[in-house]
Every structure is written in structure tokens, then in C-alpha cells.
Design a protein around this motif. Structure first.
Motif, PDB file in Angstrom:
ATOM      1  N   SER A 153      10.078  43.489  26.643  1.00 22.88           N
ATOM      2  CA  SER A 153      10.960  43.017  27.715  1.00 22.88           C
ATOM      3  C   SER A 153      10.726  43.796  29.001  1.00 22.88           C
ATOM      4  O   SER A 153      10.513  45.011  28.989  1.00 22.88           O
ATOM      5  CB  SER A 153      12.422  43.166  27.293  1.00 22.88           C
ATOM      6  N   GLY A 198      23.551  34.320  30.203  1.00 21.44           N
ATOM      7  CA  GLY A 198      22.780  33.949  29.024  1.00 21.44           C
ATOM      8  C   GLY A 198      23.643  33.427  27.893  1.00 21.44           C
ATOM      9  O   GLY A 198      23.287  32.436  27.234  1.00 21.44           O
ATOM     10  N   GLY A 202      23.765  29.731  26.064  1.00 18.94           N
ATOM     11  CA  GLY A 202      23.591  29.642  24.628  1.00 18.94           C
ATOM     12  C   GLY A 202      24.750  28.951  23.934  1.00 18.94           C
ATOM     13  O   GLY A 202      24.545  28.137  23.016  1.00 18.94           O
ATOM     14  N   ASP A 220      15.783  23.279  23.276  1.00 17.19           N
ATOM     15  CA  ASP A 220      14.980  24.401  23.770  1.00 17.19           C
ATOM     16  C   ASP A 220      13.814  23.921  24.621  1.00 17.19           C
ATOM     17  O   ASP A 220      13.512  24.507  25.677  1.00 17.19           O
ATOM     18  CB  ASP A 220      14.471  25.242  22.598  1.00 17.19           C
ATOM     19  N   HIS A 229      12.083  28.280  31.503  1.00 20.40           N
ATOM     20  CA  HIS A 229      12.569  29.434  30.757  1.00 20.40           C
ATOM     21  C   HIS A 229      11.496  29.822  29.732  1.00 20.40           C
ATOM     22  O   HIS A 229      10.898  28.941  29.105  1.00 20.40           O
ATOM     23  CB  HIS A 229      13.867  29.097  30.021  1.00 20.40           C
ATOM     24  N   LEU A 231      11.852  31.115  26.814  1.00 18.69           N
ATOM     25  CA  LEU A 231      12.350  30.691  25.503  1.00 18.69           C
ATOM     26  C   LEU A 231      13.587  29.837  25.719  1.00 18.69           C
ATOM     27  O   LEU A 231      14.350  30.047  26.667  1.00 18.69           O
ATOM     28  CB  LEU A 231      12.718  31.892  24.630  1.00 18.69           C
ATOM     29  N   PRO A 233      17.460  28.451  24.771  1.00 16.19           N
ATOM     30  CA  PRO A 233      18.679  29.216  24.466  1.00 16.19           C
ATOM     31  C   PRO A 233      18.956  29.372  22.976  1.00 16.19           C
ATOM     32  O   PRO A 233      19.551  30.372  22.563  1.00 16.19           O
ATOM     33  CB  PRO A 233      19.785  28.409  25.158  1.00 16.19           C
ATOM     34  N   ARG A 235      16.540  29.373  20.411  1.00 15.97           N
ATOM     35  CA  ARG A 235      15.562  30.326  19.865  1.00 15.97           C
ATOM     36  C   ARG A 235      15.927  31.747  20.308  1.00 15.97           C
ATOM     37  O   ARG A 235      15.809  32.708  19.524  1.00 15.97           O
ATOM     38  CB  ARG A 235      14.154  29.977  20.329  1.00 15.97           C
ATOM     39  N   THR A 236      16.384  31.904  21.536  1.00 14.34           N
ATOM     40  CA  THR A 236      16.828  33.212  22.021  1.00 14.34           C
ATOM     41  C   THR A 236      18.013  33.708  21.198  1.00 14.34           C
ATOM     42  O   THR A 236      18.082  34.893  20.836  1.00 14.34           O
ATOM     43  CB  THR A 236      17.215  33.133  23.504  1.00 14.34           C
ATOM     44  N   THR A 237      18.937  32.800  20.887  1.00 17.67           N
ATOM     45  CA  THR A 237      20.088  33.173  20.057  1.00 17.67           C
ATOM     46  C   THR A 237      19.633  33.668  18.693  1.00 17.67           C
ATOM     47  O   THR A 237      20.159  34.660  18.166  1.00 17.67           O
ATOM     48  CB  THR A 237      21.039  31.978  19.903  1.00 17.67           C
ATOM     49  N   VAL A 240      18.191  37.232  19.248  1.00 20.16           N
ATOM     50  CA  VAL A 240      19.246  38.214  19.524  1.00 20.16           C
ATOM     51  C   VAL A 240      20.073  38.472  18.274  1.00 20.16           C
ATOM     52  O   VAL A 240      20.473  39.612  17.990  1.00 20.16           O
ATOM     53  CB  VAL A 240      20.144  37.714  20.681  1.00 20.16           C
ATOM     54  N   ARG A 245      25.597  37.418  19.230  1.00 17.36           N
ATOM     55  CA  ARG A 245      26.080  36.426  20.192  1.00 17.36           C
ATOM     56  C   ARG A 245      27.562  36.130  19.986  1.00 17.36           C
ATOM     57  O   ARG A 245      28.321  35.983  20.937  1.00 17.36           O
ATOM     58  CB  ARG A 245      25.257  35.135  20.076  1.00 17.36           C
TER      59      ARG A 245
END
Length: 289
Positions: A153, A198, A202, A220, A229, A231, A233, A235-237, A240, A245
Motif C-alpha cells: 500500500s 471506503g 462497501g 466490482d 478503482h 479493486l 468494494p 473484493r476490498t471488503t 480487509v 468492516r
């Protein structure tokens, strides 16, 4: 030339704590992770060393001999007693996103640190001012919100509390830059900047799945291809962690109102243990990754 702290303490060796340790190790700092017991400390050490070993492989594939990265392995220690923070100019708290746990952990770290040390929390949503209430030196406390996966990151969100010394913020900016990342400074506010935006995206994506609007991959793809973007939202969830979340959403719902109310689907998936990549399944299957 900015010099990073020679010895960085990390309180908590889970995915985020291990990532923070990894980043400082590769930049040349000595790092000590403190965990709750020996089993957890050994697991944290194995996690970081595995990540560093993968960095060595990547370095070699890119034509480097990997020597600097290999040295990073030797610069890592783990412990169960916070007294090892006695010579750390910087300690970063990276325990789970629970207010009581973070408060107790920060007080424990501060009591062991040198008087001029800087204490940071990796919180993604809890107020820095609230966490500072029990500290003796709130002027030397701030938020350092790293993003997952930390080594890759490029962003670190620096959160300045009402009492944070501007010189502490300036030093934090220099350290983040020395890590090869971009610092973004925000004032203490619910969800800061990154989590507030974010998580809202999500949560709406989860509601869309819940309502049958579209499949996760299509939602996505709309954000990746339509809005560029990196990734989507969902796939990001998964990356993370759905439990993370959910914890952030609960915090922001209490502070900012109904637009952050956690969808029932999110609560159900967490209760079922579908936490994303770390459990092997969330909105996607991760068994092969």
C-alpha cells in the motif's frame, strides 16, 4: 535525509501488525512485536518471516540478491512483555478494532515507552481524542492508519488529535515518506477520511448484493472499469475482513447515523465465519490464494 526510528515497537501481531512490522523491517528499522502470549508471539514471528521471505524471492526475480531483505529477518524479535518498548522512539498499536482493548493496550504501551517516544494507533475508525483520554502524554499520540496489505500500500493516513503536538505530526510525515509511502494528514473525525468513504461504498455494495441488484463480481467490475478503482468494494471488503468492516460500520453508525447501518447480510456472514480472505470465503472464494 530522513532517518527512520532505529527500533520500532508494534503491539499486536495480526495481519495489520505483521504488515506494519514488515514495512519497517524492509526500510531498515529493528522491530519488536509484542503479543498477548508466547503462542501468539511465535505465530506473529512466523507470519512476518514468511512475508519477508516472499519479498526475498521477489527481489531475486527482479535481479537483486535479496541481501537487504534477508537482513530484515534478523532484525525482528517478538515478546510478551511491553517492557521491551523501553528504547522505542515509535510504538504502533495494532490490536483489533475494539475500543476497550485499544485503550488498555495503548496505556500499557505508553507506560513502557521512553518519555519522548511517540505512540500511534492503527485504528481505522475510533476517535484519537477518545483513545487519548487515558494517556499521560496525549501530545505525543496520534493515529497512523496503515492499509492492507501494508508493504504494497502507498498510503498512510495520519490522524492528528486535538492535543497532538504539530512537531509529532511532522515527524510522522517524515517517517511515512521514508517508508516509501504517501502521508495524508486529517483531523480527528469519525472514520477520518479513508474509512468514512471506503466503508460507505462497501456497505452500499453489500446492500446491492442483498437486494439482488447484481452479483459481487459485476458490482466490482463496474467500479474497476467504470471508475478506475484498483479493486472493487466487495473484493476490498474480503481483503480487509468482513469482521473488521462490521466493527467499523458499528462505530460509524453510532457516531454518524443511519447511512452507516450495517446490512443484515454483513452481520449474517460474519456470524457464519465468512470473513473474507483470512477465512477462505467471503463474497469470493479464497481457497487457492
Amino acid at each position: 535525509m530522513t532517518v527512520l526510528p532505529t527500533h520500532v515497537g508494534v503491539l499486536g501481531g495480526g495481519r495489520m501488525g505483521a504488515g506494519i512490522a514488515h514495512a519497517f523491517l524492509l526500510a531498515g528499522s529493528r522491530v519488536t512485536i509484542v503479543e498477548r502470549d508466547r503462542q501468539a508471539a511465535d505465530a506473529a514471528a512466523a507470519r512476518v518471516r514468511a512475508d519477508v521471505e516472499r519479498s526475498i524471492v521477489r527481489d531475486r526475480e527482479r535481479g537483486s540478491d535479496g541481501a537487504q531483505t534477508a537482513d530484515a529477518v534478523a532484525a525482528l524479535t517478538v515478546a510478551t512483555d511491553a517492557s521491551v518498548f523501553a528504547d522505542c522512539p515509535l510504538v504502533v498499536e495494532a490490536v483489533p478494532e475494539d475500543r476497550a482493548l485499544k485503550t488498555a493496550s495503548l496505556e500499557r504501551a505508553e507506560s513502557a515507552m521512553p518519555p519522548d517516544g511517540i505512540l500511534a494507533s492503527n485504528t481505522s475508525s475510533i476517535s484519537i481524542d477518545d483513545l487519548a483520554v487515558g494517556l499521560r502524554r496525549p501530545r505525543q499520540f496520534l493515529g497512523l492508519h496503515f492499509f492492507n496489505p501494508v508493504p504494497a500500500s502507498l498510503l498512510v493516513e495520519i490522524v492528528a488529535g486535538a492535543e497532538t503536538d504539530p512537531d509529532v505530526v511532522a515527524r510522522a510525515r517524515e517517517w511515512v515518506t521514508a517508508l516509501g509511502k504517501t502521508p495524508v494528514v486529517v483531523r480527528d473525525a469519525p472514520g477520518f477520511a479513508s474509512s468514512r468513504l471506503g466503508v460507505l461504498l462497501g456497505l452500499e455494495a453489500i446492500r446491492m448484493v442483498e437486494e439482488g441488484v447484481a452479483e459481487p463480481a459485476d458490482i466490482d467490475a463496474a467500479m474497476v472499469l467504470g471508475y478506475r478503482h484498483p479493486l472493487g468494494p466487495l473484493r476490498t471488503t474480503d481483503l480487509v475482513g468482513l469482521d473488521v468492516r462490521l466493527g467499523i460500520a458499528v462505530e460509524l453508525h453510532a457516531r454518524l447515523g443511519e447511512r452507516f447501518a450495517p446490512p443484515e447480510m454483513l452481520r449474517r456472514m460474519v456470524a457464519e465465519g465468512r470473513l473474507g480472505r483470512k477465512s477462505g470465503r467471503g463474497f469470493y472464494e479464497w481457497s487457492d490464494e
